[in-house]
Write an enzyme that holds these catalytic residues in place. Structure first.
Site: not given
Length: 560
Positions: A437-438, A480
């Site tokens: 996950d960003i 994301e």
């Protein structure tokens, strides 16, 4: 020789009197007459609309600017009246002017007035200096530490007697090192006697802010001029040595009404413009709004060009269509019906002999050519079939690919996940899953916009594709988040891969409009273990590890 002459006569007749020629001429006339009529009408109406639009934008700019300046001026005089009615000003001014007061009492009163003027100056940034002036025009006190100097209009006392506001001409104040406007209001005692006047020097930057705001709504420049046509302030600058607008000077000098429609002229910069002006009655000033002529009429010129292009395209299209119809609709059906039936039944080995030198013979040649094209078409159909198969393969690739990142989409990832689960159950070969996950991705969207966010997602997707092995499966899990399936990898190998991905992402730099952006990711790792009977169980462990990585401060890998 006779046959050749016959051919020549046929060519001459066919060009001038053939049905094909008549169809083309009719189609062109039927196209050009309504197209020219409708195109001309549309151009006239749209030109009128665009001119009215320009006029409305200029008119609204001048009227609204004049009204807003009038409100601004009234607000300044209201402030002045409040300051003048202050007990500190009126009572201490009486002490300063009183003949029965000693010097100490006058000095104390003057200091109190100065302190009051300084406090007002600190609270109101537009007022660069406040000066207390006697009724004979002598400065008595100022908010500045310098010697008080005030530039009142020559007829200020007459303006005061006539009940008009005292407004001076804008000038360059050497003490303040800026161009200012002087406003003044009378100070009265409790028994309504005139004690003096309070003059303020106002920074023209506040007026410029009004002009800038109005100019941003659709015009190139708005400026104020004095009664002689000299520019006071513009939406682009404040003038130290002001230029002169010839149009404003002429209109203000004659006293005639300003035109209600936009006027084309050359402005003070020697640029051709379209402008409109209006008076500011109480000041004797004027406000002008201008647009660059080429830019204002650019839409009209573009409209004219587009109109001609559309008419030309329609003429070409109708001419081509008429030419095609001239080749097809005059076909002699009776003579060709027998051979056409053979072709319809699938027999393409047809070659009709050409007889005569008329339009029928020409149509026969066209028919033979058509049959030849059909034979060629059968070969092309086979090629088209192969092309269709290739398109189907491309469509399949699109159906399993995420449109933004070009990675696998979630549905295909789940199919691959099920395949790995089945392989593990059968051969007992371990595999692992990474959910990445960003970090702080929402901040990118909020700060730089969703287009920048999409660019970040694509760049990170490219980086993931370069880091993983060829046998690994990488896809966009949602938003994301990315999902990486690592076949034949245990937890230790998965942790090494996750760390390599995290380190590689940290080294990537993104740029948006010159701004450098660095990103990090958090990764949750899970391995398929004995007892896992569903995809959801493995994903749940990886997701839990991801949330732990987020909770621990992000930019890290958490695994089993």
């Amino acid at each position: 020789m006779e046959n050749e002459d016959h051919k020549t006569r046929f060519i001459q007749v066919s060009r001038l009197r053939s049905i094909k020629t008549k169809i083309i001429v009719f189609a062109l006339l039927a196209t050009i007459i309504p197209c020219m009529s409708l195109g001309t009408l549309s151009y006239i109406q749209n030109r009128k609309f665009l001119q009215e639009k320009i006029a409305n934008e200029l008119r609204n700019a001048t009227i609204q600017t004049s009204a807003e300046f009038d409100l601004w001026l009234k607000a300044r005089f209201y402030d002045l009246k409040v300051f003048c009615s202050s007990y500190v000003v009126s009572e201490n001014l009486q002490r300063m002017l009183g003949k029965d007061r000693d010097n100490i009492e006058r000095l104390v009163a003057a200091n109190r007035v100065k302190e009051y003027l300084r406090s007002v100056r600190e609270k109101f940034s537009d007022y660069r200096e406040l000066v207390l002036v006697s009724m004979i025009g002598d400065p008595l006190a100022t908010s500045s530490s310098e010697t008080p100097v005030v530039n009142l209009p020559a007829q200020w006392f007459k303006q005061l007697e006539g009940g008009k506001p005292i407004v001076g001409d804008p000038y360059w104040d050497a003490t303040l090192n800026m161009r200012v406007l002087t406003l003044a209001e009378v100070i009265k005692s409790s028994d309504n006697r005139r004690l003096g006047i309070l003059a303020v020097k106002i920074d023209l930057a506040s007026i410029m802010a009004i002009l800038e705001r109005k100019a941003a709504e659709g015009v190139d420049e708005i400026y104020l001029t004095d009664p002689k046509g000299r520019l006071i302030v513009s939406s682009t600058s404040i003038f130290g040595n002001p230029p002169q607008s010839i149009v404003a000077r002429n209109l203000l000098a004659t006293g005639s009404d300003f035109p209600q429609a936009p006027v084309e002229y050359t402005n003070y910069r020697d640029q051709p413009v379209v402008g409109l002006g209006t008076r500011i009655p109480e000041m004797g000033w004027a406000v002008f709004a201008e647009m660059e002529k080429a830019g204002a009429y650019a839409d009209i010129m573009q409209l004219r060009t587009i109109t001609f292009i559309i008419i030309g395209i329609l003429l070409l299209a109708m001419g081509a269509l008429a030419y095609f119809l001239g080749h097809t609709i005059v076909r002699p059906l009776k003579r060709l019906s027998g051979d056409a039936g053979k072709v319809a039944s699938g027999d393409l080995n047809v070659d009709i002999p050409v007889h005569g030198n008329n339009e029928v013979s020409y149509l026969t040649q066209v028919f033979n050519h058509m049959v030849s094209n059909l034979r060629r078409g059968q070969a092309e159909i086979s090629q088209a079939h192969e092309a269709l198969m290739e398109k189907n393969r491309e469509l399949h690739l699109l159906s399993i690919t995420d449109g933004l990142t070009c990675l696998f989409n979630r549905k295909h990832l789940m199919d691959l996940f099920d395949m790995e689960m089945a392989r593990t159950r059968r051969y007992r070969i371990p595999f692992s899953v990474l959910i990445a996950d960003i970090d702080h991705f929402k901040k990118i969207n909020d700060t730089y916009g969703h287009l920048a966010g999409d660019a970040v997602l694509r760049r990170i997707a490219d980086t993931l594709g370069q880091v993983v092995r060829e046998c690994d499966h990488v896809g966009r899990y949602g938003g994301e988040e990315f999902l990486i399936i690592l076949p034949s990898s245990d937890a230790a190998g998965a942790m090494q891969m996750a760390q390599r991905i995290r380190e590689q992402i940290c080294q990537v730099r993104f740029y948006n409009d010159g701004n450098e952006i660095s990103m990090t990711i958090s990764v949750g790792v899970a391995q398929c273990i004995d007892g896992d009977d569903s995809v959801e169980a493995i994903l749940s462990r990886a997701d839990t590890a991801l949330y732990q990585a987020k909770a621990n401060g992000r930019n890290q890998v958490i695994g089993p």
